[in-house]
Motif scaffolding. Sequence first.
Motif, PDB file in Angstrom:
ATOM      1  N   GLU A  13      -2.026   9.849   6.014  1.00  0.00           N
ATOM      2  CA  GLU A  13      -1.826  11.281   5.824  1.00  0.00           C
ATOM      3  C   GLU A  13      -3.138  12.062   5.700  1.00  0.00           C
ATOM      4  O   GLU A  13      -4.106  11.614   5.101  1.00  0.00           O
ATOM      5  CB  GLU A  13      -0.964  11.497   4.568  1.00  0.00           C
ATOM      6  CG  GLU A  13      -0.466  12.900   4.381  1.00  0.00           C
ATOM      7  CD  GLU A  13       0.537  13.003   3.230  1.00  0.00           C
ATOM      8  OE1 GLU A  13       1.506  13.762   3.380  1.00  0.00           O
ATOM      9  OE2 GLU A  13       0.337  12.343   2.193  1.00  0.00           O
ATOM     10  N   GLY A  14      -3.101  13.276   6.253  1.00  0.00           N
ATOM     11  CA  GLY A  14      -4.208  14.214   6.083  1.00  0.00           C
ATOM     12  C   GLY A  14      -3.565  15.442   5.487  1.00  0.00           C
ATOM     13  O   GLY A  14      -3.255  15.481   4.304  1.00  0.00           O
ATOM     14  N   ASN A  30       0.828  -1.197   0.000  1.00  0.00           N
ATOM     15  CA  ASN A  30       0.000   0.000   0.000  1.00  0.00           C
ATOM     16  C   ASN A  30       0.866   1.253   0.000  1.00  0.00           C
ATOM     17  O   ASN A  30       0.646   2.173  -0.794  1.00  0.00           O
ATOM     18  CB  ASN A  30      -0.932   0.002   1.210  1.00  0.00           C
ATOM     19  CG  ASN A  30      -1.941   1.141   1.170  1.00  0.00           C
ATOM     20  OD1 ASN A  30      -2.425   1.517   0.106  1.00  0.00           O
ATOM     21  ND2 ASN A  30      -2.273   1.689   2.318  1.00  0.00           N
ATOM     22  N   ASN A  73      -4.867   4.703  -2.023  1.00  0.00           N
ATOM     23  CA  ASN A  73      -4.601   4.308  -0.642  1.00  0.00           C
ATOM     24  C   ASN A  73      -5.635   3.311  -0.144  1.00  0.00           C
ATOM     25  O   ASN A  73      -6.814   3.646  -0.004  1.00  0.00           O
ATOM     26  CB  ASN A  73      -4.605   5.577   0.236  1.00  0.00           C
ATOM     27  CG  ASN A  73      -4.176   5.301   1.655  1.00  0.00           C
ATOM     28  OD1 ASN A  73      -3.960   4.162   2.056  1.00  0.00           O
ATOM     29  ND2 ASN A  73      -4.058   6.361   2.428  1.00  0.00           N
ATOM     30  N   GLU A 115      -4.396  14.170  -3.855  1.00  0.00           N
ATOM     31  CA  GLU A 115      -3.754  13.740  -2.607  1.00  0.00           C
ATOM     32  C   GLU A 115      -3.966  12.245  -2.451  1.00  0.00           C
ATOM     33  O   GLU A 115      -4.824  11.797  -1.705  1.00  0.00           O
ATOM     34  CB  GLU A 115      -4.320  14.521  -1.414  1.00  0.00           C
ATOM     35  CG  GLU A 115      -5.824  14.705  -1.432  1.00  0.00           C
ATOM     36  CD  GLU A 115      -6.336  15.620  -0.317  1.00  0.00           C
ATOM     37  OE1 GLU A 115      -5.630  15.802   0.696  1.00  0.00           O
ATOM     38  OE2 GLU A 115      -7.461  16.139  -0.458  1.00  0.00           O
ATOM     39  N   TRP A 116      -3.190  11.486  -3.203  1.00  0.00           N
ATOM     40  CA  TRP A 116      -3.411  10.054  -3.285  1.00  0.00           C
ATOM     41  C   TRP A 116      -3.169   9.302  -1.990  1.00  0.00           C
ATOM     42  O   TRP A 116      -3.605   8.175  -1.852  1.00  0.00           O
ATOM     43  CB  TRP A 116      -2.547   9.455  -4.409  1.00  0.00           C
ATOM     44  CG  TRP A 116      -2.993   9.918  -5.753  1.00  0.00           C
ATOM     45  CD1 TRP A 116      -4.214  10.461  -6.078  1.00  0.00           C
ATOM     46  CD2 TRP A 116      -2.225   9.898  -6.949  1.00  0.00           C
ATOM     47  NE1 TRP A 116      -4.243  10.759  -7.411  1.00  0.00           N
ATOM     48  CE2 TRP A 116      -3.049  10.438  -7.974  1.00  0.00           C
ATOM     49  CE3 TRP A 116      -0.938   9.477  -7.262  1.00  0.00           C
ATOM     50  CZ2 TRP A 116      -2.603  10.551  -9.289  1.00  0.00           C
ATOM     51  CZ3 TRP A 116      -0.503   9.590  -8.569  1.00  0.00           C
ATOM     52  CH2 TRP A 116      -1.329  10.123  -9.565  1.00  0.00           C
ATOM     53  N   GLY A 117      -2.462   9.938  -1.041  1.00  0.00           N
ATOM     54  CA  GLY A 117      -2.174   9.272   0.226  1.00  0.00           C
ATOM     55  C   GLY A 117      -3.198   9.583   1.309  1.00  0.00           C
ATOM     56  O   GLY A 117      -3.119   9.061   2.416  1.00  0.00           O
ATOM     57  N   ASN A 118      -4.174  10.421   1.001  1.00  0.00           N
ATOM     58  CA  ASN A 118      -5.145  10.812   2.031  1.00  0.00           C
ATOM     59  C   ASN A 118      -5.907   9.606   2.555  1.00  0.00           C
ATOM     60  O   ASN A 118      -6.420   8.796   1.787  1.00  0.00           O
ATOM     61  CB  ASN A 118      -6.119  11.843   1.444  1.00  0.00           C
ATOM     62  CG  ASN A 118      -7.119  12.341   2.477  1.00  0.00           C
ATOM     63  OD1 ASN A 118      -8.072  11.639   2.818  1.00  0.00           O
ATOM     64  ND2 ASN A 118      -6.900  13.531   2.989  1.00  0.00           N
ATOM     65  N   HIS A 162      -3.854  12.330   9.489  1.00  0.00           N
ATOM     66  CA  HIS A 162      -5.219  12.766   9.213  1.00  0.00           C
ATOM     67  C   HIS A 162      -5.976  12.887  10.544  1.00  0.00           C
ATOM     68  O   HIS A 162      -5.913  11.989  11.386  1.00  0.00           O
ATOM     69  CB  HIS A 162      -5.890  11.731   8.315  1.00  0.00           C
ATOM     70  CG  HIS A 162      -7.175  12.190   7.684  1.00  0.00           C
ATOM     71  ND1 HIS A 162      -8.302  12.519   8.413  1.00  0.00           N
ATOM     72  CD2 HIS A 162      -7.506  12.372   6.387  1.00  0.00           C
ATOM     73  CE1 HIS A 162      -9.275  12.884   7.577  1.00  0.00           C
ATOM     74  NE2 HIS A 162      -8.817  12.801   6.339  1.00  0.00           N
ATOM     75  N   ALA A 209       2.771  11.204   0.296  1.00  0.00           N
ATOM     76  CA  ALA A 209       2.329  11.761  -0.988  1.00  0.00           C
ATOM     77  C   ALA A 209       2.140  13.269  -0.959  1.00  0.00           C
ATOM     78  O   ALA A 209       2.291  13.943  -1.986  1.00  0.00           O
ATOM     79  CB  ALA A 209       1.034  11.080  -1.406  1.00  0.00           C
ATOM     80  N   ILE A 229       1.156   4.144  -3.009  1.00  0.00           N
ATOM     81  CA  ILE A 229       0.893   5.570  -2.812  1.00  0.00           C
ATOM     82  C   ILE A 229       2.050   6.401  -3.365  1.00  0.00           C
ATOM     83  O   ILE A 229       1.851   7.456  -3.955  1.00  0.00           O
ATOM     84  CB  ILE A 229       0.713   5.871  -1.302  1.00  0.00           C
ATOM     85  CG1 ILE A 229      -0.623   5.310  -0.804  1.00  0.00           C
ATOM     86  CG2 ILE A 229       0.774   7.376  -1.026  1.00  0.00           C
ATOM     87  CD1 ILE A 229      -0.752   5.279   0.712  1.00  0.00           C
ATOM     88  N   ALA A 279       2.847   6.733   5.427  1.00  0.00           N
ATOM     89  CA  ALA A 279       2.255   7.575   4.383  1.00  0.00           C
ATOM     90  C   ALA A 279       0.759   7.332   4.179  1.00  0.00           C
ATOM     91  O   ALA A 279       0.045   8.209   3.678  1.00  0.00           O
ATOM     92  CB  ALA A 279       2.996   7.348   3.073  1.00  0.00           C
ATOM     93  N   ALA A 280       0.275   6.167   4.558  1.00  0.00           N
ATOM     94  CA  ALA A 280      -1.127   5.826   4.315  1.00  0.00           C
ATOM     95  C   ALA A 280      -2.097   6.525   5.263  1.00  0.00           C
ATOM     96  O   ALA A 280      -3.312   6.417   5.111  1.00  0.00           O
ATOM     97  CB  ALA A 280      -1.321   4.314   4.406  1.00  0.00           C
TER      98      ALA A 280
END
Lengths: 229, 229
Positions: A128-129, A43, B101, B91-94, A135, B79, A47, A125-126
């Motif tokens: 992230e916000g 994953n 993701n 924002e592909w990692g959001n 996030h 990302a 990303i 990285a998965a």
Amino acid sequence: MSETPAGSAEIVGGFQFVDVPTSQVDQWEADSVPVADAARRLNEALIRSRAEGEELRSIAKELEGLVERLEATAHAGPAGVRYNAEGRSWEWGNAAVGLRNVVAPPMTTEFTSTESVRGEAVLGAAYEGPPGMVHGGVSALLLDQVMGKTASRHHTQFTFTGTLTMKYLQPLPLGPVEVLGRIDRQEGRKVFVVASIGTPGSVAVSAEGIFIKPAWAEADAAAAAVNAD
Amino acid sequence: MSETPAGSAEIVGGFQFVDVPTSQVDQWEADSVPVADAARRLNEALIRSRAEGEELRSIAKELEGLVERLEATAHAGPAGVRYNAEGRSWEWGNAAVGLRNVVAPPMTTEFTSTESVRGEAVLGAAYEGPPGMVHGGVSALLLDQVMGKTASRHHTQFTFTGTLTMKYLQPLPLGPVEVLGRIDRQEGRKVFVVASIGTPGSVAVSAEGIFIKPAWAEADAAAAAVNAD
């Protein structure tokens, strides 16, 4: 995973009793670590990858092949929460702690007393916000999981989330995080929990929650028999 | 993905400008769909699979091979949020909406007015909390994402989450969900947002949030230039 001996009905999801010794569950979990780790790394690589059209299609095809192999022996429906006669329970599909679930970091949690819990996770990285930060909703996910566990008062009572309030004090960078929860007080069927997520010594988000023990959950003795983790 | 033309420095994470036309971004996203879908299905199959020791090890090994292929062209770090000269951002990692993701369902969102947002997602086995139900923290994740987008007043202001309060009214079964958010009022730099998640006509969790426009984010014109989705 022979969960359905000949003649026994399989319950999909729900709280499901599985008649296997804890040593077998431990073995299943140990066996799951390499493949779940690889899936999480896949994953993160997906990303961050710059691979384009043809290469992505080729990788998608390989993944489809692996999906088929896993599906070949899959039970229908979600994982639910399973437990054995020794009170050991496992919930591999749980979005916060599910060992086999790429959605989960996974966070590991432990009771530090009958009224407090500590959890930790490494958020890559998965999760992230805002750029480079966790996030806000991921913080909420981990807080909710820890607070729910805390409200169980070391598995002696069953509760549902009633209300959650979170104050975002400062951004939380991606990386290792610590989640702390403790019971503030209990009033009848309402359990008041306070919690925080951050790094040791630094709180990024503070939270308060009210967890409700449903009217039917009188059987505290039964709940005490389900001793997760 | 030629994001670093010769001579230009690559910024890891952060808000990064990438000089490519929107048509290229659309192509990258279209190319990502099959592999991201396959990765999500792999996750669900992994959660539900009864495969044991040897088979899991073999699958782990195959996944490692795919990780290497994706890593070969991966940029370092998360990302971040990227945007082009046309205001298109991605924002592909959001964790809630990141196309690539696996943590994200993904939820798709759209502005239904300058002050309201509607999001939808299909939540499978990977989003479980109580058996067969959506994890309370996953509801929080999706609510936070929609509320943050709502607070931007159609991308004309930049805000951070200040406070979130969620009331869990009834359990939310795994499956299709709808998330609605709207601006209740704004007082200076504080934006008050209300939101809910559930199925059409039925609210499972209601939420209120206060989003804060940081003091430095005066440049509304600059924010308006970043037109995500």
